[in-house]
Design a protein around this motif. Structure first.
Motif, mmCIF file in Angstrom:
data_model
loop_
_atom_site.group_PDB
_atom_site.id
_atom_site.type_symbol
_atom_site.label_atom_id
_atom_site.label_comp_id
_atom_site.label_asym_id
_atom_site.label_seq_id
_atom_site.Cartn_x
_atom_site.Cartn_y
_atom_site.Cartn_z
ATOM 1 N N PHE A 1 -9.061 -2.060 -0.084
ATOM 2 C CA PHE A 1 -7.334 -2.128 -0.290
ATOM 3 C C PHE A 1 -6.754 -1.888 0.926
ATOM 4 C CE2 PHE A 1 -7.597 -0.673 -4.939
ATOM 5 C CZ PHE A 1 -8.033 -1.811 -5.445
ATOM 6 N N THR B 1 0.820 -1.243 0.049
ATOM 7 C CA THR B 1 0.044 0.023 -0.120
ATOM 8 C C THR B 1 0.830 1.276 -0.057
ATOM 9 O OG1 THR B 1 -0.247 -0.218 2.391
ATOM 10 C CG2 THR B 1 -2.114 -0.888 1.049
ATOM 11 N N LEU C 1 1.222 -0.115 -4.937
ATOM 12 C CA LEU C 1 -0.102 0.298 -5.241
ATOM 13 C C LEU C 1 0.020 1.757 -5.750
ATOM 14 C CD1 LEU C 1 -2.863 -0.483 -5.942
ATOM 15 C CD2 LEU C 1 -3.374 -0.276 -3.624
ATOM 16 N N TYR D 1 -5.073 -4.922 2.551
ATOM 17 C CA TYR D 1 -3.662 -5.655 2.107
ATOM 18 C C TYR D 1 -2.891 -5.659 3.320
ATOM 19 C CZ TYR D 1 -5.179 -5.732 -2.764
ATOM 20 O OH TYR D 1 -5.726 -6.179 -3.920
#
Lengths: 82, 649
Positions: free
Chosen positions: B482, B229, B233, B485
């Motif tokens: 997300f 993250t 990403l 994660y």
């Protein structure tokens, strides 16, 4: 020859999409890649996912995995997306 | 009062013009919290059974969560729940635009719209009042132009021409973010509702301010320091998965005929970042900022996400990333879900090859696509049929075996014959072929950093139950999926890569422990009285400090389980059965790779165990005991006044 493919930040740090090698094992290949691209890359390799012909080998023979002519080794950092 | 709530729900009847607000019972908020959980409960209570989704009786519900607008990272999401015109099942479509935050600033936690206006209207909500305004001048505008026309400084919810023309997979937009799936835009269109705007200056009341701020700070730090993250990403966007899925045979190619595509790299997140990215953009208040801003004809626009790239790219044998950027932008302006759209195009291309449909659409031929998108949105020619989705097309023209949908919803961009747990997830997902409703098990099977055997069926039911339960809970409290994660902390990733023995233990825990995990998850909340580990699930503690409620891992998991079973009993009431938990024949009967005998999804080996872990009967019906344990009651929880308002529609 074994084809090594680099993805995401590993590709950015290496500055290229991959390379060809004669390495006989995954361990040898990772050492070669670390030497080739330097310290930052080597550090990232410590948490990289290694796929040999699309298969994750971390739980199998891992660095002792033997490589043969025509194998494709893909190196990925930990990813998130979707 | 529980922290995080503004304390009021707004209900508008577009048929009569009646506008009222009321408070929800505290017990309802404790059990269903917000977003998709609360949306499911409200829909169950308000919608008369077997309602036609495009009739004025359908109910359109926007819910927020306590964390929406409270200042936590990656948590400003809102949810749209309604009965889907695409599937006939429940649809809960989650969005990262700013509308939810502004709805709360205006003083409301949720918005319920019933009835149908006699002419195009938009709804204006602020602290001073609520009004239904004439939208005749706005009808026909695309999703960008209408947002430019409406009052600046407000949160907006709009549809484009596709929603107006009742395209079954029309989306709703807030900023450039979409509540994409299941045709929520068509439901707005069917009510002659072009837009909703909301604004105000009210602040979200937080129960434990200092502890909340501290938890948010720690969460941001965790997110920043996590390699997934914090770096990959944001740097490459969601399309980072193109190459990984390609390498693991899970990238849908040629209408899901194959799982990999020779030219995948040309449309990957890496190529997008290298050749097109101008800057990162994020959902409202999100530090990850995985969205892409790219340039098209001198204009800065939103770039495509992974799902769109997969389904407009490899799935159509298209390696032209610039064309994907253009088509994605066009689909956004028209207001359509790109997942269903990509599948619909793929189906028609294959149907043409098989002589079932006469068209000039063909794999690899992209010059016709732009016109086709317009034809669909305006329902011209074959576009009129394509606007109904893949299930309709296959019933009319044939080709059901390669019609890639579940319960009428087209599949997301993961080929499940390369990760069979994902196939199980698709089959049982409450809204249909959706990767989120599936629980996204593919992350632990193929495209994440720690993966189990993707083709083994052993342990997968438990893995799907674990993932799905976690994601439903996280989504219900308002957080982006997300943020999950971080469930695999950096330390675990380092440990996993250190030795094959550790990797084997981690992997076996997930795979062979899957059934134990699944069984454990069928136990009531009090059996798991431990706090959720902050380094894995910071969302839970942040939510607890916001609401002032005590949350254990067991309570959190129970929330996820409650939402799954709530969706289920809604779908059963609407006539769906266990027989709908299935996949198209291409995925269950045809091998993806001839040399790999396990490369198909054997549902019969996984479904019974999944039902069992959920506390459902072998026919897929939640047992009475399960409903009792999860405190899901048949009786409506809404106040009689609200029920009365809905029944007058």
């Amino acid at each position: 020859m074994v084809e090594v493919k680099l993805f995401a930040s590993l590709r950015t740090v290496a500055g290229e999409k991959g390379f060809l090698t004669d390495a006989a094992s995954v361990g040898e290949l990772l050492r070669e890649a670390a030497e080739r691209y330097g310290e930052d890359f080597a550090k990232r390799l410590q948490i990289a996912t290694v796929l040999v012909n699309g298969k994750n080998i971390a739980h199998l023979r891992w660095k002792r995995t033997r490589l043969k002519d025509g194998d494709v080794v893909s190196l990925f950092p930990p990813l998130a997306g979707g | 009062m529980i922290g995080g709530y503004m304390g009021k729900v707004l209900q508008v009847d577009l048929s009569t013009g009646a506008i009222e607000s009321y408070s929800l019972p505290e017990r309802m908020l404790e059990l269903y919290v917000g977003n998709k959980g609360l949306g499911a409960r409200l829909l169950y209570d308000l919608l008369p059974p077997m309602t036609d989704p495009l009739s004025e009786k359908n109910v359109f519900i926007v819910t927020t969560a306590p964390l929406t607008g409270a200042g936590a990272p990656s948590s400003n999401r809102f949810n749209i729940t309604t009965k889907s015109p695409l599937t006939g099942a429940i649809v809960n479509s989650n969005c990262g635009g700013n509308f939810g935050v502004f709805l709360k600033r205006a003083g409301y936690d949720s918005l319920i719209i019933t009835g149908k206006a006699s002419k195009p209207v938009y709804l204006k909500i602020n602290e001073e009042g609520v009004s239904i305004e004439d939208a005749s001048e706005l009808w026909g505008l695309d999703t960008e132009k209408i947002q430019e026309k409406l009052t600046a400084g407000t949160g907006k919810l709009v549809i484009g021409p596709a929603g107006e023309n009742l395209v079954k997979y029309a989306a709703v937009f807030s900023q450039e973010r979409a509540a994409g799936r299941g045709g929520v835009g068509a439901v707005m269109g069917s009510k002659n509702l072009k837009a909703v705007i909301a604004g105000g200056k009210k602040r979200v009341p937080v129960a434990h301010k200092d502890k909340f701020k501290d938890a948010c700070r720690k969460w941001r730090q965790l997110s920043r320091e996590h390699p997934a993250t914090g770096e990959e990403l944001p740097r490459f966007g969601t399309s980072i998965f193109v190459n990984k899925c390609n390498a693991t045979h899970t990238l849908p190619t040629r209408n899901f005929l194959h799982g990999s595509y020779d030219e995948a790299d040309a449309v990957s997140g890496e190529t997008l970042a290298e050749k097109h990215l101008i800057k990162n953009i994020g959902c409202y208040g999100c530090p990850i900022a995985c969205g892409r801003q790219v340039q098209l004809h001198g204009k800065n626009i939103k770039g495509p996400e992974y799902e769109t790239v997969g389904l407009f790219g490899p799935n159509l044998m298209n390696a032209d990333l610039k064309a994907i950027i253009e088509l994605n932008y066009q689909a956004d302006l028209l207001g359509m879900d790109t997942i269903s759209l990509g599948n619909t195009l793929g189906f028609v291309m294959e149907a043409r090859e098989k002589g079932l449909i006469k068209t000039d659409l063909a794999f690899g031929k992209i010059d016709r696509l732009s016109r086709t998108l317009d034809d669909i949105a305006y329902r011209r020619g074959l576009g009129d049929d394509m606007a109904e989705g893949v299930r309709f097309l296959s019933q009319k023209y044939g080709g059901e075996e390669f019609a890639l949908h579940v319960k009428g919803m087209e599949l997301a961009s993961y080929e499940p014959r390369g990760a069979v747990g994902q196939g199980l997830g698709y089959a049982i997902g409450s809204r249909g072929g959706c990767h989120i409703a599936a629980g996204y098990p593919i992350y632990l099977e193929a495209n994440g950093p720690i993966t189990v055997d993707p083709l083994a069926t052993t342990g997968k039911p438990g893995l799907v139950v674990l993932n799905q339960t976690t994601m439903e809970a996280v989504s219900t409290i308002g957080c982006c999926i997300f943020s999950v994660y971080m469930f695999l902390p950096k330390a675990l990733l380092e440990l996993n890569a250190r030795s094959p023995l550790i990797s084997k233990i981690v992997r076996s825990t997930f795979l062979y422990g899957g059934n134990i995990i699944g069984k454990a998850l069928s136990w009531p909340a009090w059996t798991l009285p431990v706090p959720a580990p902050f380094f894995m699930l910071p969302q839970v503690q942040t939510h607890a400090h916001c609401t002032g409620e005590r949350y254990t891992l067991g309570k959190m998991m129970e929330l996820g389980k409650r939402v799954v079973s709530m969706d289920r009993i809604f779908n059963l009431r609407e006539g769906l059965t266990g027989a709908d938990d299935t996949l198209p024949k291409r995925l269950t009967d045809e091998l993806q790779r001839a040399e790999e005998p396990r490369s198909k999804v054997t549902l019969s080996k996984m479904l019974p165990k999944y039902y069992n872990f959920r506390g459902w009967t072998p026919a897929g019906v939640p047992r009475e005991k399960t409903l009792r344990t999860l405190q899901i009651e048949e009786e409506p929880m809404l106040p009689q006044t609200a029920m009365g308002a809905a029944s007058t529609v």
